[in-house]
Design an enzyme around this catalytic site. Structure first.
Site, short mmCIF file in Angstrom:
data_model
loop_
_atom_site.label_atom_id
_atom_site.label_comp_id
_atom_site.label_asym_id
_atom_site.label_seq_id
_atom_site.Cartn_x
_atom_site.Cartn_y
_atom_site.Cartn_z
N ALA A 85 11.48 -12.42 6.03
CA ALA A 85 10.55 -11.50 6.69
C ALA A 85 11.15 -10.10 6.64
O ALA A 85 12.19 -9.85 7.25
CB ALA A 85 10.30 -11.92 8.13
N ILE B 229 10.29 -6.36 7.65
CA ILE B 229 9.35 -5.64 8.52
C ILE B 229 9.64 -4.15 8.43
O ILE B 229 10.74 -3.70 8.79
CB ILE B 229 9.46 -6.15 9.97
N THR C 215 13.00 -1.65 9.27
CA THR C 215 13.86 -1.68 8.10
C THR C 215 13.87 -0.31 7.42
O THR C 215 12.88 0.11 6.83
CB THR C 215 13.36 -2.75 7.11
N HIS D 257 15.34 0.58 4.81
CA HIS D 257 15.26 0.49 3.35
C HIS D 257 14.30 -0.61 2.95
O HIS D 257 14.60 -1.44 2.10
CB HIS D 257 16.64 0.27 2.75
N PHE E 19 7.46 -17.43 -3.70
CA PHE E 19 7.65 -16.23 -2.87
C PHE E 19 7.00 -16.41 -1.50
O PHE E 19 5.80 -16.24 -1.34
CB PHE E 19 7.04 -15.03 -3.60
N ARG F 287 0.69 -14.03 10.44
CA ARG F 287 0.84 -14.80 9.19
C ARG F 287 1.73 -16.03 9.35
O ARG F 287 2.08 -16.68 8.36
CB ARG F 287 1.42 -13.88 8.10
#
Ligand code: DLZ
Length: 157
Positions: free
Chosen positions: A80, A82, A86, A88, A113, A127
């Site tokens: 995950a 997010i 994050t 980067h 994936f 999700r």
């Protein structure tokens, strides 16, 4: 000219799941959904191997090692990323995506994936059993179908 596709019957398949610990409140949900779906579709408990990695950036290396072992029919990658948390985002998400694709290309083993790339925690939760379905369950179904498709193509083409 017939049509070929893989079934969603997991009986007899051997699967590795690479799960990132970063954002574990999301990735553990992905993992639970993937494991439950594999089991429901007939993958034996002893044929499902969970491999933990620190973050999504490390997923491709472990996926490549598992896929190149020659001992699994499919690899499911769960993470995950997010954006809000994050700095980067593009680097971590991009590296995961490219590395996972490359693991499939280099080994021929389906490497699925199941890495969420979202803007907010809410979107991640939507999700993983919320209004936008469950990406861990979907990844497991995709892995089974692609593993079976690979066998079908090996027999028919
Ligand atoms: C460092 C980092 C950051 C900021 N954000 C995330 C994220 O949202 N999701 C994720 O899976 N991993 C993140 N990481 C960790 C990197 O994936 C990686 O583990 C470290 O940069 C060490 O290589």
């Amino acid at each position: 000219m017939g049509e070929l596709e893989g079934s969603t019957n997991g009986t007899g398949l051997r699967v590795a799941i690479v799960a990132a610990r970063w954002n574990s409140f999301v990735t553990e949900k992905l993992l639970d959904g993937a494991r439950e779906t594999l089991k429901a579709k007939g993958v034996a408990d002893g044929e499902c191997h969970v491999i933990r990695v620190p973050g999504s950036f490390e997923i491709p290396a472990a996926a490549q090692w598992a896929a190149s072992s020659g001992r699994v029919d499919a690899v499911i990658c769960l993470g995950a990323v997010i954006r809000g948390e994050t700095a980067h985002f593009e680097y971590v998400a991009g590296a995961a995506q490219q590395g996972i694709l490359s693991a499939t290309a280099q080994t021929g083993v389906p490497v699925v994936f199941g890495v969420l790339t979202v803007d907010t925690i809410e979107q991640a939760l939507e999700r993983t059993g919320g209004k936008d379905g469950h990406k861990g369950e979907e990844a497991a179904l995709t892995a089974i179908e692609m593993a079976n498709l690979r066998k079908v193509l090996g027999e028919h083409l």
